[in-house]
Scaffold this motif. Structure first.
Motif, PDB file in Angstrom:
ATOM      1  N   ASN A 130       0.868  -1.183   0.000  1.00  0.00           N
ATOM      2  CA  ASN A 130       0.000   0.000   0.000  1.00  0.00           C
ATOM      3  C   ASN A 130       0.902   1.230   0.000  1.00  0.00           C
ATOM      4  N   PHE A 142      -7.101  -6.666  -8.364  1.00  0.00           N
ATOM      5  CA  PHE A 142      -6.663  -5.276  -8.218  1.00  0.00           C
ATOM      6  C   PHE A 142      -5.617  -4.817  -9.256  1.00  0.00           C
ATOM      7  N   GLN A 197      -4.059  -1.296  -8.498  1.00  0.00           N
ATOM      8  CA  GLN A 197      -3.136  -1.330  -7.366  1.00  0.00           C
ATOM      9  C   GLN A 197      -1.846  -2.049  -7.778  1.00  0.00           C
ATOM     10  N   SER A 198      -1.970  -3.092  -8.574  1.00  0.00           N
ATOM     11  CA  SER A 198      -0.781  -3.831  -9.037  1.00  0.00           C
ATOM     12  C   SER A 198       0.109  -2.919  -9.878  1.00  0.00           C
ATOM     13  N   GLU A 210      -4.132   4.466  -6.613  1.00  0.00           N
ATOM     14  CA  GLU A 210      -5.178   3.623  -7.186  1.00  0.00           C
ATOM     15  C   GLU A 210      -6.528   4.304  -7.073  1.00  0.00           C
ATOM     16  N   VAL A 227      -9.891  -0.882  -5.029  1.00  0.00           N
ATOM     17  CA  VAL A 227      -9.495  -0.684  -3.629  1.00  0.00           C
ATOM     18  C   VAL A 227     -10.249   0.511  -3.064  1.00  0.00           C
ATOM     19  N   VAL A 235      -5.219   4.313 -12.498  1.00  0.00           N
ATOM     20  CA  VAL A 235      -4.119   4.800 -11.648  1.00  0.00           C
ATOM     21  C   VAL A 235      -4.016   6.282 -11.922  1.00  0.00           C
ATOM     22  N   HIS A 295      -8.794   2.324   1.436  1.00  0.00           N
ATOM     23  CA  HIS A 295      -7.571   2.393   0.627  1.00  0.00           C
ATOM     24  C   HIS A 295      -6.367   2.926   1.392  1.00  0.00           C
TER      25      HIS A 295
END
Ligand code: P61
Length: 468
Positions: free
Chosen positions: A34, A361, A364-365, A380, A384, A404, A449
Motif C-alpha cells: 500500500n 486489483f 493497485q498492481s 489507485e 481498492v 491509476v 484504501h
C-alpha cells in the motif's frame, strides 16, 4: 509553444533521495503493498496527490511572516474573507482546516437520515460524509464520463435528465442540496461547462433545491471553460469564476488544491440560518470562526494563493504540464483516460493489464510496479478505493473504472521530471506482462484504501489462467 515552459524560476530547492530497486521492494513488503504506507522520503517523483503538495510563491512565504495569531479577529481572516467574497461572491466565509471538514460541517447541519444528495461524482470524502449522516450520495454525471475513451470537452457535466428523474423519484423535500464537483476528480479531473451549470441551476430552481459547488479545482475548471466555450474566450478567469459561482448558493473548498497552500479550506454560503448553525458547530469542533482550525499565517497564504491561482500564465503552464505528460503517454500507445484532465493523468489499468482480473486489483498492481521499477508513486482509483461489498452475497461489487491517477503537484516538478515519468511508464507498458495481481489481506470498514494491506499473487502462466 505547444507545451508552455515554467512561468517561474526556482529560489529554494528540496533534494530528493534516490533509492535502489531492492530498497523499494523491501519497503513495499513492509507497507503491505500500500503506497500510502511508504515513507515519502523514499519516493523519487511523488504523484500520489495534488492536494496540499503545491510549492508556495515568494509572496505567499512573505505572507506567512504577516500572520496575526490573535485568537479573535485576526487581520488575515479579514483578508481571506474579502478575497473569498470577491471571487466566490457568497456572504459567509467559514474557514476550516481542510475540505472534508467543510463537507462535514455542511452535511451534519443540513442532511438528515433518509435524504439524498446528488452530485456529478462525489469524491470519496464527500460520499463518506453524506453517508455518515445516514443519507444517500447519488452520482448523476453524464454516462460518457464512465467511458475512458470518449473524448468530450466537458465530461464532468451533470446528466440533467437523470437529475430530474432523481428529483421526481426522491422528492425535492428529501434533497437538501445538490452539488457539482469542479473539476470532477473521481471522473478524471474533467471540467463542467458553464452551460451545464446554468441549466443545472435552472432545473434546481424549479424545485427550490440549493446548489453547492465542491470547488477544490475551480480555477482549472474555469481555464477549461475559457479554452472550450467560445463565449468565454475573451473573459478573464476571475470573471468566469464569478459568473460560475453566481449560479450557486455556496461551496465547500479544499484550498490544498487551487488555493495553492499546504493546508486549509473553507465553506462559503449565503443562507444566514445555515451559516449560523454551521458556525456553532465550527466552534465546537474546529475553533473560533476567525481561524477555523488554522493559524493566522495559514489564512494569509490561502488568501494570497486564491488570487495567484487565477493567473492565466500559471494556469496555462499548469494544465499544459498535465497535458504534456498525457500526450507523451498517448503517443506511445499507453492507455489513458481521455481527454486529459486538469490535475492528473489517469492510466486505464484494465487495458494496461488485461491479464489481471478486477478481483486481483489491476490498478493497485500497476501502482506497486511503478514504484518498484521507477520510484514513482501514483494512486489507485479503482476497486481498492471504490469497491463495495454486497451485503447479501458478501461479494465485492467492482467500480466501472479501474484507474491509476498520476496527480501533478502544482509548481513542484520540472518538465524534465515529468518526461522521466513518461519514459518510465512507457518502459513499464512494454514489460507489462511481468506485472502480477494482488490479494487483499486487511481492510478497514471505511476509506479502506489508506490502510489496506495486500500480498502479491504468484504469477500464473497466461495459458493456465485461460483454462481455469
Ligand atoms: C486528492 F485518496 N482530494 O484528490 P481535503 N473534494 C474533492 C477532492 O479532490 C478532495 C476533497 C474534497 C484529494 C486528497 C485525498 O481518500 C482520499 O482537503 C473533489 O483532502 O479534506 C480531496 O479535501 C477533500 C486523497 C483525500 C484521497 C481523500 O488527492
Amino acid at each position: 509553444m505547444k507545451f508552455p515552459s515554467e512561468p517561474f524560476k526556482i529560489k529554494v530547492v528540496e533534494p530528493i533521495r534516490r533509492t535502489t530497486r531492492e530498497e523499494r521492494d523491501r519497503l513495499l513488503r513492509a507497507a503491505g503493498y500500500n503506497l500510502f504506507q511508504v515513507p515519502a522520503e523514499s519516493v523519487y517523483v511523488d504523484l500520489l496527490t495534488d492536494s496540499g503538495t503545491s510549492a508556495m510563491s515568494d509572496d505567499q512565504w512573505a505572507g506567512l511572516m504577516l500572520g496575526d495569531e490573535s485568537y479573535a479577529g485576526s487581520r488575515n481572516y479579514y483578508h481571506l474573507e474579502e478575497t473569498v467574497r470577491s471571487i466566490f461572491g457568497y456572504k459567509h466565509v467559514i474557514p476550516t482546516h481542510q475540505g472534508r471538514m467543510a463537507e462535514n460541517l455542511l452535511f451534519s447541519t443540513v442532511v438528515k437520515p433518509g435524504m439524498c444528495v446528488p452530485n456529478n461524482i462525489h469524491f470519496d470524502t464527500t460520499r463518506a460524509n453524506v453517508e455518515h449522516q445516514g443519507a444517500q450520495a447519488l452520482d448523476v454525471v453524464i454516462k460518457e464520463a464512465y467511458d475512458p475513451r470518449c473524448e468530450l470537452p466537458f465530461k464532468g457535466n451533470m446528466d440533467l435528465i437523470r437529475l430530474e428523474e432523481v428529483i421526481h423519484r426522491e422528492g425535492a423535500s428529501r434533497i437538501p442540496l445538490a452539488m457539482v464537483t469542479i473539476t470532477n476528480n473521481s471522473g478524471g479531473g474533467q471540467p463542467v461547462s458553464m452551460d451545464n451549470i446554468r441549466k443545472t441551476r435552472a432545473l434546481l430552481n424549479r424545485f427550490g433545491i440549493p446548489l453547492f459547488f465542491d470547488a477544490c479545482r475551480f480555477a482549472e475548471n474555469c481555464f477549461f471553460i475559457k479554452e472550450r466555450e467560445p463565449e468565454f474566450a475573451d473573459k478573464s478567469i476571475l470573471d468566469i469564476a464569478r459568473e460560475l459561482f453566481s449560479y450557486g448558493d455556496g461551496c465547500t473548498m479544499s484550498a490544498k488544491k487551487d488555493g495553492l497552500v499546504n493546508i486549509g479550506g473553507f465553506l462559503s454560503l449565503n443562507d444566514d440560518q445555515w451559516a449560523q448553525a454551521i458556525t456553532n458547530m465550527l466552534i465546537l469542533v474546529e475553533g473560533f470562526p476567525t481561524y477555523g482550525g488554522l493559524a493566522g499565517r495559514d489564512l494569509e497564504t490561502m488568501a494570497r494563493g486564491l488570487r495567484e491561482v487565477l493567473d492565466e500564465d500559471y494556469l496555462n503552464f499548469r494544465v499544459g504540464q498535465v497535458r504534456y505528460l498525457g500526450e507523451l503517454l498517448d503517443q506511445a500507445g499507453v492507455p489513458i483516460l481521455k481527454p486529459i484532465g486538469g490535475h492528473a493523468v489517469y492510466l486505464n489499468a484494465k487495458e494496461f493489464l488485461p491479464h489481471i482480473e478486477q478481483a486481483q486489483f489491476p490498478a493497485q498492481s500497476l501502482v506497486v510496479a511503478l514504484y518498484r521499477e521507477h520510484g514513482i508513486r501514483g494512486v489507485e482509483i479503482g476497486t481498492v478505493m471504490f469497491g463495495r461489498r454486497d451485503p447479501a452475497t458478501g461479494r465485492t461489487i467492482h467500480p466501472e473504472l479501474e484507474m491509476v491517477r498520476l496527480a501533478i503537484p502544482r509548481r513542484v516538478y520540472t518538465n524534465m521530471q515529468i518526461a522521466y515519468v513518461a519514459e518510465s511508464i512507457v518502459d513499464l507498458y512494454r514489460r507489462r506482462d511481468m506485472i502480477h495481481g494482488l490479494r487483499l489481506t486487511y481492510e478497514a470498514p471505511v476509506l479502506r484504501h489508506f490502510t489496506a494491506r495486500f500480498e502479491e499473487l504468484e504469477r500464473q502462466p497466461l495459458l493456465q489462467r485461460a483454462a481455469s
